[in-house]
Design a protein around this motif. Structure first.
Motif: not given
Ligand SMILES: [Zn+2]
Ligand SMILES: [Zn+2]
Ligand SMILES: [Zn+2]
Lengths: 660, 660, 660
Positions: A108-109, B202-204, B210-213
């Motif tokens: 995710g990054s 999930p952005p975790v 993580p991507n803000p979008s």
């Protein structure tokens, strides 16, 4: 393939995949018109090169490369391995690294891989081969960047998974027997002795701190993984892209691996220079808020210069030249040069007017042959939308662009940096020092930069070199924090001193053995006869507690004293638990400074430099001198005009003057 | 069922299950004698309603309801879903949510459920149906509260389990194709492109941010879950409890979901007002310690008032009226009103004498029809024993009780709040802003409250409304931090301006697209022609670093400048990297303030308000005016007497004076 | 076996396994020559005692013991259970404990075991039996230390694994029925009621704070595990090593278990006294940075003395005597006494010249019969290389050594400490207080030490005793923070008061029931009639917010007021929310101080002491008096000379003067 140039050249980092294809020709033309001659491409483009497993798409990149080529730009191509795509990670989740809390770090990054993963190694070689086969002999492509910023975001080590699995075998190779390992680590200490290789895990989630010898070997092991990971890419690039340079863009004050090991095999080093973010985010412990505010719009000159001098010397060449000789863009480079605010520090100020020019000039003066700005156009998406570029989100030129446009590159001739002083640096010492700093205000970088900054405030050029480098020819060698000492290293230093070099050491020098224990005979271990003394006491000082030193000095954060065995004390402690004991000692051409006092360090260094015939100048706060190729760069890093030697230096400005 | 009242009414939150049954009749009588007319019951009583799976026990609650009914109290009944019992959780551990560190959050306090859990959804409907069947048509029951304080304790989002499983399908519904999603998120940036819906998590625990979008859509998804979770309960309550109102008690400065979405379908909103804890615990970043100390015993008037004005308008009605019209307890309410110290802040001071009355009066003046104190008697057990009530642990009346007893409710007529100024608020902007604040001292709430507080210091009444609300009729509209701009929103604003409304925007307005990217043409995207300018530079300022602005102002923490395309500069920067560039611009009836300076914001707003014919008053520190139903509430929030317009306002006091 | 001595004796902690065998005889001789008579051995030596499962190696330890025996040193042998070896942990990973984040704590340092693990219990008994069989009757062995520093590094509780599995059964034994448990914990509060024992888990990773009653029982359960773990070892040692003492080395301000429970069954208590690290690392919340700097080189006298007085009384004997009577090394001891800098605090300063002597003298004056320095020689390996010893890494004597060598032990006669004042201490109160401190600046230790320090500043000797101790004979009993009250405890206090003892209580006294709820009749629950009052209000004060008290005092951090029911107010609040309410109350011989003000506490205590005929002296800052065996130890803990009663006390020094 790369034409030689007699002066500094410029480039930028561009990401054609981030913008519509119709912008490419325009950007390439604009770059040429701005005077840029290099462009770095495809750094994170794996998901576009290979959208699905084994299905390559080169069409877009072919077109992009052609667009830049058409304008005469020289391309630095990248291996895209810092960003493995989702399809690879979800198919092989065992690629993912573990953090220092024992948690899997997710997709995710970027940098979501464990260097030890056999699966990832295979894919790294495969994609490297694919991109090298496609572009390795393209006439526009003059060189390669491997991956991106190894170890950034704490990715230098993975604390589980593939790394954990590989660690025991690395240890077995190193030690042969568990008895040897247990002895080297001192595992008897808390019954930490191992009776089977498989019992050994990364030094993570232990009840209290792990054994520093355990840490030291885990860091060495992790560093070797990075070295080997990159070496596989380099071998493929050498095979498929002959005549091109291969480099890596290293980080600011990165301690995640041994850069001397990892840089070996490259043609030259490059690094990513973000002066304002560096001061806000990477400044060594103990840097005051007042300093951070005063230099918020320029960064601190010595923090930046230290990294320049470090990466100029990381391949071991005396003045940082790469394989093709002076006058070529062969290193070092600044691969990513801040040209406006960054996005990743707690605060991200606009640079001062003139700062982009000042940074560029400083980079040149410290040896850079090429400065490449990050990035051409500010990204309009994702994690770095708040980061600046030469063009804004709206494609309008920024102040950074305007400063670059106004630069006269002819004033920056390439050529050697004439340093007569070497400052010694060692990653193993860094790891051990910071594993047990013993004073919350001290760190390896803080101590090292204090000595470096003292030298710079005296107008002295410095080579930052490995603690194991050949030191012959240096007038003065400074070892601020080389706490790990090997017999070989001690011999090399003694040889240099024998050869007439003057040596100045900071506290904690030669405190540790190669396995991270202390010398049973105490500091300075195998260096003792050279120093003519042993350690007597060390004193860890909380803010507000100081140890006075004769001559009006006062030690902060750290003070140590010595028992003389041939050396003589030039300064002694006054009062307190070290009262009357030596604070600075001298033994022939060797000086040891035990008290951490910036004024004392500066004064002692000035004396030694003068003895050695190295000229010094007392520079005002924020004024710095750097020399290259026979000319001098005078720099004013403050926001005010400064009077200096009959000149008025404008705020945030430089002058190139003839003579070194 | 609920009788209309011409003035403010009072209630309390009571927990008969926490005390012996013999206390119920006494408490009900005491409540009536104190002048309370409402009581909220059974908020967390699931384990008593259903001690074992499917085995309901209503006897105790029947008796309790009767006890209050016998004294004429009107009951607000609750769905007890904030506290699923142990038997349910241990039978279905998949109900448990995950925290932002990827850990399962365990049973043992409250809110231990994932809104996406299909099992929990089923049990939520089941218990709602059971309690509604039992009490839905009980004559004492006049309304319902769903659950309790959605999203409290960071429970607005679960970062694994059921939520993680449901996220891909939500995305598929939204985007249709992965190409559309990858494009919207800008996933090409770091090769984050997905080739299968199932790859998305999930952005975790990403390696770096993580991507803000990605974050934005995860927050939207999570908000939708809460909306749908509540909607299921509301539908059942509507079916089984006709004629009763349904509401929810929202939190202070809660950002865990889109309150405009979740409030839809309720009759009116209520919120839980804890002024002292709010200042100590929920105050926006940058609130000084001196402010926290000065208002430690009253809370800050503007932080409290902002929440009143927010929840008054959250259902979209112009002056916050619910479905039954003015004069009824139809909203908004304060469902839980502090009447003594709280227990959950780092420090929990006693309120000043008079504070409970002042808070009650302020609540009324900002639109509350009912104020319900938390809680009747202080709990003698468990997590909140240190929290106060109208009665102490020992059942003795507290100072809060005495202040309530002394209130003259007749002075608080219900009726409309006559705001001519709207302040725009938007949860998606909040999420994006705080995902990338770019300055550690700034946040969405800090920026929004700065504008709100400036208005309040000028004596102006404010409607806080959705950034997508109908703005017609407002004299002035203030958009402090609406950083996400849609074409529709831009059009609506333009229509309002066209209709004569004056618009004042803060920095970062219209910086982002609906998917969280930046506008490729730069700020202000689709709002550009209305504003007559584009962004030139933004400057993130560490404490101690400021940008001077003409007129003697100085920007802290944030400053941005503009490139004029029709607008005119009314203030410009002086010195520094923004020197000479516009700091405040004006384009017809639209003003943009780029510099974060409280004095500048206040002065610009005063000028615009005067132009628009909205009267302003320069109020002393801590003095505030609020208007409702034709009268004015003058408030002194300081601990000292204040001279104001010929009156002496006693410390921590209010006066109701005729005329608006 | 242990000969009686009429004065203080000395020892050291030595680790023969850390050095070559050829050093043992030398070290033993040097120790004897220095005047040491005790040596502690084999504390962490399991991996050397049993290198592989079941394979014992005693040869080395036999030789080591003989070496010390040959010099007449008396050996304290250890059970090595603080450091289970790798082979045991990797074979039985279920031994590993869980941290408060729910993570398994791994092998690689020490204390990596869960006290509840049945497997570990078995191995603990086995290794204890093995070492006791080998050395239990060895003529050199005079006593035993169990394990090492129970609960250090947060190991007092494990939050998963074996402890989690054992908790429900412990509860079932305690409560019998779930109804009783649910009632005791107040689980109805948030529907936290359990319907099956197996539903109950440790209080960890809950969404918000867990129920304090849940916490309290988990802490009791965990404490019982430690008690039982040690009791198994003690039983074996009693069986196999008759006539030897058994002790444990307790920690500084450790709250991980109930020391009164765990100490029971030992002959006397010892503790590990690190004055400088204590101040830097263990000082109670609210200790100012200025205090930490002022006493950085000595530690704070009252923090140290409190621990001496605590451990002197932890076995319950009136003046801390063990089973063999006065004049024997039977306790208490300092088992590990700092003799140079420690390594584990953020800063680790060198002790002041004279500090090692001062600490030794203070230890004696507060009851120690033996002081044993940590450690003989500084370790050259592993986690504690930065820690000092009597010898340095290089085997050279340190300043600590020199101070020990210069000590005249004859001036330190053994005998009773003549305290007429008792200060009450209670681990359950500590746990409850700190579970819900309600003010970030307050804690149980801070409040307790404030009262202790006030007594010490008046020159008063203090017994720290259990809140349930027999209080007869004490002139004054001080209960600074006994927040948990049982009817039995209340009765015992009333009996003492009845018997003529004066009682002084701090705020929050008797606020809680034995299960951690509040008393339904409010504070002071069963103590109310003795106190003659009930709690009226408590006020939690942030720094900068104070409550004035009549007489010119000002309460910081905490203030509470009372409703009088027989008592009389001696001081009242002035202004603020407690205006006019009682701040200090008196009811016969019982005084309660509700306002946290150091000056007020001291003045009230002085008055009560004078009434009781206990002489007081107003000591200057940093000067302290202690009495033992008929003589007085005058101490100057400051770095400056102090004039006191016609004497000039040298900096960091002591004098022994005749008369108490
Ligand atoms: Zn980069
Ligand atoms: Zn609530
Ligand atoms: Zn120890």
């Amino acid at each position: 393939m790369t034409e030689r140039s007699t002066h500094l050249q410029l480039g930028s980092c561009d990401y054609p995949e981030h913008v519509p294809a119709d912008r490419w020709a325009t950007y390439a033309r604009q770059q040429r018109e701005l005077g840029l001659t290099f462009v770095r491409l495809a750094e994170f483009a794996w998901s576009r090169m290979e959208p699905r497993p084994g299905e390559y798409d080169w069409a877009w990149l072919d077109r992009a490369v052609e667009a830049y080529h058409a304008e005469g730009l020289r391309v630095v191509m990248c291996t895209p391995t810092a960003t493995p795509p989702a399809w690879l990670i979800r198919a092989h989740p065992e690629i993912l690294p573990y953090d220092a809390q024992g948690r899997v770090r997710d997709f995710g990054s970027r940098r979501h891989y464990d260097f030890a993963s056999p699966v990832y190694r295979e894919h790294s070689r495969r994609i490297t081969r694919a991109v090298a086969e496609r572009y390795g002999q393209h006439p526009a492509v003059v060189g390669w960047q491997t991956d991106n910023e190894f170890a950034c975001h704490g990715t230098g080590r993975s604390y589980g998974g593939a790394s954990a699995a590989a660690f025991p075998e690395w240890l077995r190779q190193k030690y042969g027997t568990l008895d040897a390992l247990n002895e080297a680590w001192g595992n008897v200490f808390w019954s930490m002795e191992y009776s089977d290789w498989g019992q050994i895990r990364p030094p993570v989630l232990t009840v209290t701190e792990p054994n520093p010898s355990h840490i030291l070997d885990y860091y060495r092991f992790s560093s070797d993984l990075i070295r080997d990971f990159q070496a596989e890419q380099v071998a493929i690039l050498r095979e498929l892209s002959p005549g091109r340079f291969v480099t890596h863009n290293f980080m600011i004050f990165e301690s995640g691996f041994d850069h001397y090991e990892v840089a070996r095999g490259l043609d030259f080093a490059t690094w990513d220079n973000y002066p304002t973010g560096m001061l806000e985010f990477f400044a060594p412990s103990g840097t005051g808020e007042d300093v951070k505010t005063r230099y918020a719009r320029t960064g601190h000159p010595d923090l930046i210069a230290f990294n320049h001098d470090l990466y100029r010397g990381v391949l071991g060449g005396r003045n940082g030249l790469g394989r093709e000789g002076a006058g070529t863009p062969n290193g070092p480079w600044v691969m990513e040069q801040e040209c406006g605010p960054v996005n990743w520090a707690p605060y991200n100020a606009q640079p001062a007017p003139g700062a982009v020019q000042l940074w560029t000039a400083q980079a040149w003066a410290h040896g850079a042959d090429v400065v490449s700005y990050f990035r051409w156009r500010a990204a309009t998406m994702a994690q770095e939308v708040m980061h600046s570029g030469l063009l804004g989100h709206d494609e309008q030129p920024t102040r950074g662009y305007e400063e670059v446009a106004a630069l006269d590159l002819g004033q920056f001739p390439v050529g050697p940096v004439p340093a007569r002083v070497a400052l010694l640096h060692d990653y193993e010492s860094l790891w051990l020092y910071d594993a047990q700093p013993h004073s919350a205000s001290m760190s390896y970088w803080a101590q090292t930069v204090a000595y470096y900054s003292a030298l710079r405030s005296l107008g002295v050029d410095v080579d930052v070199v490995s603690a194991d480098a050949d030191l012959s020819g240096y007038a003065v060698v400074v070892a601020p924090a080389i706490t790990l000492m090997t017999p070989e290293r001690a011999q090399r230093w003694a040889d240099a001193v024998q050869g007439g070099t003057r040596l100045v050491c900071g506290p904690r020098t030669a405190f540790r053995t190669p396995s991270g224990q202390t010398w049973a005979e105490g500091q300075f271990g195998p260096l003792s006869s050279l120093v003519g003394a042993h350690l007597r006491q060390y004193d860890s000082l909380r803010p507000g507690l100081e140890d006075a030193v004769s001559g009006g000095y006062s030690a902060r954060f750290w003070a140590e004293s010595y028992r003389l065995e041939g050396a003589q004390a030039t300064h002694t402690y006054r009062g307190g638990p070290l009262d009357g004991e030596p604070a600075v000692i001298r033994h022939g051409n060797v000086t040891v400074i035990g008290a951490h006092s910036e004024a004392l360090i500066r004064d002692v260094l000035r004396g030694v430099l003068e003895e050695a015939g190295v000229p010094t100048t007392d520079l005002p706060e924020g004024v710095r001198l750097s020399h290259r190729a026979g000319v001098t760069l005078v720099q004013n890093w403050t926001g005010q005009p400064v009077e200096w030697q009959g000149r008025t230096l404008a705020p945030v400005s430089f002058e190139v003057i003839a003579g070194a």
